[in-house]
Design a protein around this motif. Structure first.
Motif, short mmCIF file in Angstrom:
data_model
loop_
_atom_site.label_atom_id
_atom_site.label_comp_id
_atom_site.label_asym_id
_atom_site.label_seq_id
_atom_site.Cartn_x
_atom_site.Cartn_y
_atom_site.Cartn_z
N ILE A 1 45.99 9.54 74.43
CA ILE A 1 44.90 9.13 75.21
C ILE A 1 44.11 8.24 74.37
O ILE A 1 43.65 7.04 75.06
CB ILE A 1 44.00 10.28 75.85
CG1 ILE A 1 43.02 9.73 76.74
CG2 ILE A 1 43.66 11.08 74.57
CD1 ILE A 1 43.45 9.15 77.99
N LEU A 2 43.92 8.28 73.07
CA LEU A 2 43.08 7.41 72.39
C LEU A 2 43.62 6.03 72.20
O LEU A 2 43.03 5.25 71.86
CB LEU A 2 42.85 8.08 71.04
CG LEU A 2 41.80 9.22 71.15
CD1 LEU A 2 42.00 10.00 69.44
CD2 LEU A 2 40.55 8.89 71.60
N ASP A 3 45.24 6.01 72.37
CA ASP A 3 45.84 4.60 72.34
C ASP A 3 45.75 3.89 73.82
O ASP A 3 45.75 2.95 73.86
CB ASP A 3 47.44 4.98 71.87
CG ASP A 3 47.25 5.32 70.40
OD1 ASP A 3 46.51 5.18 69.53
OD2 ASP A 3 48.37 6.39 70.26
N LEU A 4 45.69 4.85 74.80
CA LEU A 4 45.67 4.15 76.05
C LEU A 4 44.26 3.73 76.63
O LEU A 4 44.29 3.06 77.53
CB LEU A 4 46.41 5.25 76.81
CG LEU A 4 47.99 5.55 76.41
CD1 LEU A 4 48.42 6.58 77.65
CD2 LEU A 4 48.88 4.15 76.69
N ALA A 5 43.30 4.38 76.41
CA ALA A 5 42.07 4.22 76.90
C ALA A 5 40.78 4.19 75.62
O ALA A 5 41.06 4.62 74.39
CB ALA A 5 41.66 5.25 77.83
N ASP A 6 39.68 3.42 76.02
CA ASP A 6 38.85 3.34 75.02
C ASP A 6 37.32 3.48 75.20
O ASP A 6 36.50 3.38 74.60
CB ASP A 6 38.82 1.65 74.29
CG ASP A 6 38.95 0.69 75.45
OD1 ASP A 6 38.38 0.90 76.63
OD2 ASP A 6 39.35 -0.30 75.19
N THR A 7 37.08 3.66 76.71
CA THR A 7 35.85 3.84 77.32
C THR A 7 35.79 5.15 78.10
O THR A 7 36.70 5.48 78.85
CB THR A 7 35.38 2.55 78.15
OG1 THR A 7 35.53 1.45 77.25
CG2 THR A 7 34.10 2.78 78.47
N ILE A 8 34.78 5.88 77.71
CA ILE A 8 34.55 6.97 78.82
C ILE A 8 33.55 6.33 79.87
O ILE A 8 32.87 5.85 79.89
CB ILE A 8 33.38 7.98 78.04
CG1 ILE A 8 33.95 8.40 76.63
CG2 ILE A 8 33.00 9.00 78.85
CD1 ILE A 8 33.09 9.10 75.82
N ALA B 1 36.92 12.35 69.93
CA ALA B 1 38.15 12.52 69.41
C ALA B 1 38.47 13.96 68.96
O ALA B 1 39.44 14.40 69.05
CB ALA B 1 38.51 11.66 68.33
N ASP B 2 37.55 14.48 68.17
CA ASP B 2 37.58 15.70 67.52
C ASP B 2 37.40 16.85 68.42
O ASP B 2 37.84 18.06 68.19
CB ASP B 2 36.31 15.69 66.68
CG ASP B 2 36.58 14.85 65.35
OD1 ASP B 2 37.51 14.37 64.77
OD2 ASP B 2 35.61 14.61 64.71
N ALA B 3 36.95 16.45 69.82
CA ALA B 3 36.84 17.67 70.51
C ALA B 3 37.94 17.96 71.68
O ALA B 3 37.98 18.80 72.43
CB ALA B 3 35.49 17.64 71.39
N ILE B 4 38.61 16.82 71.81
CA ILE B 4 39.61 16.64 72.79
C ILE B 4 40.76 17.78 73.03
O ILE B 4 41.43 17.98 71.54
CB ILE B 4 40.41 15.37 73.05
CG1 ILE B 4 39.40 14.13 73.25
CG2 ILE B 4 41.63 15.35 73.81
CD1 ILE B 4 40.02 12.80 72.97
#
Length: 458
Positions: free
Chosen positions: A132-139, A150-153
């Motif tokens: 997910i962190l590679d595919l998306a960048d915005t909440i 990142a640390d909570a996913i």
């Protein structure tokens, strides 16, 4: 048995029944609709926004957790005999975080009743936690960088559409089990498959997904979550029949339910469900089409029968929505009770006692709800609300750690002997702390998340 390839003549009617509208739906109505519904397809919707996250959290605690829908065995035992005997095809999102395991479990049940020659397909690809962190960048909700979470996913799941289900049905699957797929797509895919509709025929797809949306919540369209005594009465609410859509090749559908079941299907129930959880009726976004309900034509077609036509559609979005589950600390919750004359005054004195004791314990942020007084309307509660004969006082607080959240229980426990007179309390020792899983959203490129079909043979 496996159904023959669909006849592409346009005079057929496909009957799709809903077996569940969510994980907690009762089993017996599904057994009945499978046996008596004269169905071509039976579809199960068993997810909510936090299902994948909750399943991931449970697997972290319990490595033995299978990862698929926890009532799968009961549902399979209830419907498989009739579905296999009558050639009814099952499409279900009971796979949760383990669609292959769910397919194999369905195969176990099929073998147990002596079935053979059954193809079962598991549609994977929705679980993208590791990417997910590679595919998306915005909440989406805040516009903040996704990396902040990142640390909570604990999980990330993309809403897939009909593509994987269509591949499975074209391959002869009698049972299709998916992970996260958009709810309407589960019901739309069989129609697209049966009638050979093009995936860029936006009006046909809009109608198909509109029908899927009407069916996806199960008995909500037959009177569940609708009744309001004296205003919207529903007969035999205890025996709601699950909905059935009889769909023609032009997309026109008749919504009905089994004869002899409770509930009601009429223009009122259909309109309420049509607008349920729809932000913009002209642009209900799914992975396969943007549905436009503003063109719908509804008409009564007989007792408990409503004709649905004219739902249109617009081109599908380029990006797909992903739901991201994150650990967000713990919530502590406990209750105490007061009854009889002066209940509110005693409750408020008890709340004042708690405020001082929790402040002394280092907890200043917590909330108090008086059920029966102000728990729902909060600040909008009338000042002259009548005094109830009994009330429950719910005290909750969010903490970064379990130890913080447990302060609520310790403080409320003390009310039993060192608080206001005549305080009622739950027995101590029950679990009064729960881990919080928050859900956030992001968009990912469609091409980066293709579905994968895994086959299980019986």
């Amino acid at each position: 048995m496996t159904r023959a390839a669909p006849d592409r003549q346009d005079d057929r009617v496909v009957r799709i029944g809903c077996g569940s509208g969510w994980w907690g739906d009762p089993i017996e109505p599904a057994r009945r609709i499978a046996a008596e519904g004269r169905l071509d397809y039976l579809c199960f919707e068993t997810m909510a926004e936090v299902t994948i996250s909750a399943a991931q959290v449970r697997r972290r605690r319990d490595p033995e957790f299978a990862g698929y829908e926890t009532h799968l065995d009961a549902r399979a035992e209830a419907v498989l005999p009739a579905c296999i005997e009558q050639g009814v095809r099952i499409v279900s999102n009971q796979g949760w975080i383990n669609p292959v395991g769910a397919a194999e479990r369905y195969a176990d049940h099929a073998r147990r009743i002596g079935a053979a020659g059954i193809r079962i397909a598991a549609v994977e690809g929705s679980l993208i936690t590791d990417r997910i962190l590679d595919l998306a960048d915005t909440i989406l909700e805040t516009g903040a960088p996704l990396a902040d979470l990142a640390d909570a996913i604990v999980s990330a799941e993309v809403y897939l559409g009909v593509a994987g289900i269509l591949e499975a049905l074209a391959g002869g699957a009698q049972i299709v089990v998916t992970g996260r797929v958009a709810d309407p797509s589960i019901f739309a895919a069989p129609l697209i498959h049966e009638f050979g509709w093009s995936l860029d025929d936006w009006d046909r797809l809009g109608q198909a997904h509109g029908i899927g949306h009407l069916l996806e919540c199960g008995t909500q369209v037959t009177g569940g979550y609708f009744a309001d005594p004296g205003f919207k009465d529903v007969p035999a609410l205890w025996d709601l029949g699950l909905p059935i859509a009889e769909v023609s090749a032009d997309g026109t559908a008749i919504l009905s339910k089994l004869d002899g079941t409770g509930g009601a299907i009429d223009l009122r129930t259909v309109k309420e469900q049509m607008l349920y959880e729809v932000f913009d009726p002209a642009a209900y976004i799914t992975p396969d089409v943007v549905v436009d309900f503003t063109t719908v034509e509804l008409a009564t077609a007989g007792p408990d029968r409503v004709r649905v036509a004219g739902i249109s559609g617009h081109p599908r979005p380029d990006m797909l929505k992903a739901s991201i589950g994150c650990l967000e600390g713990f919530v502590g919750e406990d209750w105490f009770y007061h009854a009889g004359p002066g209940a509110i005054d005693r409750a408020m004195l008890g709340v004042d006692v708690l405020r001082h004791r929790l402040a002394a314990a280092g907890m200043s942020a917590f909330s108090v709800d008086l059920l029966g007084v102000n728990a729902l309307h909060r600040a909008a509660t009338p000042a002259d609300v009548p005094t109830p004969h009994e009330i429950g006082i719910r005290v909750t607080a969010h903490g970064a750690t379990r130890e913080d959240a447990e302060k609520i229980a310790r403080a409320v426990d003390g009310m039993a002997v060192s608080g206001v007179g005549m305080t009622g309390k739950r027995l101590p020792g029950s679990d009064r702390v729960r881990e919080v899983v928050g859900v956030w959203s992001a968009l990912v490129p469609r091409a980066a998340v293709p579905p994968r079909v895994h086959w299980v043979e019986v």
